[in-house]
Design a protein around this motif. Structure first.
Motif: not given
Length: 325
Positions: A264-284
């Protein structure tokens, strides 16, 4: 006159049983890490595109054929697939996660920066989900049939709510309409409220269903009837017996809960523009950054294995019957 002696089998010592249990957990954890590394290696290579282009900055970099060939040779991408697979396993076994293609930094250093924000987010969400689930379970157990039916409906709805929809609704209500909380995650405590609730609410619905059913069974069990016969109050039975039984399934599901929070952090970090593993995984994944994707996946799998082992230990301490069996 002959006498017969009865030989009783020697039971294994507690230390030997614990050692075998820990060894089994270690072997299982190594197998999980190997399976994740293998799935990531072959899965990401099925994505259309050339990894060499990602190394050179993406399709928009307009790298020459000679530069792409040099990148393939430098990173071993021109070798047969099985040879690449063997080299990666050897590299991972030595603790080398490689260098991120997109960030041009060692993956270990990138993960060291990304882990704390995600760990704080997931940890707070797990605590809030537990508090919500226990509160709802206690309320529905103590308030009768109607309250139990209402609580069951709330649990089903919250467990089925998608993270992206819940995040959008929370932003619209508490940021756009009321202006109470920021729409993006900031370093302040207020910036964590909406991301934590977005992650915690669906998990609380699932945990609440399991805890409420277990608590209601405990309230009708023989030890509860015996406690009532001894004159113990309903509050005492709830606090001393039912809560512990209700917590056991939640403890055993903590490993699954961690995996749910990380996904769920992949979605949440992307929506709230929060740095973390989930958002970086999506970009990677988008950039075909194979080392970073592998590092994030292995770290998540390792965290899952550790949390499952810790939850098993806590469950054994909370329920002596498991240790005896």
């Amino acid at each position: 006159m002959s006498t017969s002696t009865t030989v009783t089998p020697r039971t294994p010592s507690l230390l030997g049983s614990s050692a075998r249990w820990l060894l089994g957990k270690l072997v299982g954890g190594i197998f999980v890490l190997w399976a994740v590394a293998t799935a990531i290696f072959f899965g990401i290579r099925m994505i259309p595109g050339d990894p060499a282009e990602a190394i050179m900055g993406g399709p928009g970099s307009q790298a020459s054929a000679e530069a792409l060939a040099a990148a393939r040779a430098h990173y071993g991408l021109d070798l047969p697939l099985l040879v690449q697979y063997g080299r990666q396993l050897k590299q991972l076994a030595m603790g080398d996660l490689g260098t991120s293609y997109s960030l041009k930094s060692p993956v270990a250093e990138v993960l060291a920066e990304l882990v704390p924000p995600t760990l704080i987010l997931a940890g707070l969400a797990l605590v809030v989900a537990w508090m919500m689930a226990l509160a709802l379970a206690v309320f529905s157990t103590r308030s009768g049939v109607i309250a139990s039916a209402v609580a069951s409906g709330l649990e089903i709805v919250s467990a089925a709510v998608p993270h992206f929809w819940l995040a959008s609704v929370l932003i619209m209500v508490f940021s756009s309409m009321l202006g109470w909380l920021p729409p993006v995650s900031t370093n302040s405590p207020a910036g964590l409220v909406l991301p934590v609730i977005t992650l915690a609410l669906p998990l609380a619905g699932f945990l609440g269903q399991v805890m409420r059913d277990t608590m209601m069974e405990a309230q009708r069990s023989a030890f509860a009837l015996s406690a009532r016969a001894r004159g113990e109050s309903e509050t005492g039975i709830l606090l001393r017996h039912s809560l512990r039984h209700a917590a056991l399934p939640g403890i055993s599901l903590s490993g699954w809960a961690l995996g749910s929070l990380l996904s769920g952090a992949v979605v949440v970090e992307s929506i709230f523009a929060r740095p973390g593993l989930g958002r970086s995984l999506l970009s990677a994944v988008t950039a075909r950054d194979i080392p970073l994707v592998t590092g994030v996946a292995l770290l998540s799998a390792a965290a899952y294995v550790v949390i499952m082992a810790v939850s098993d230990i806590i469950e054994r301490l909370a329920d002596p019957r498991i240790k005896q069996s």
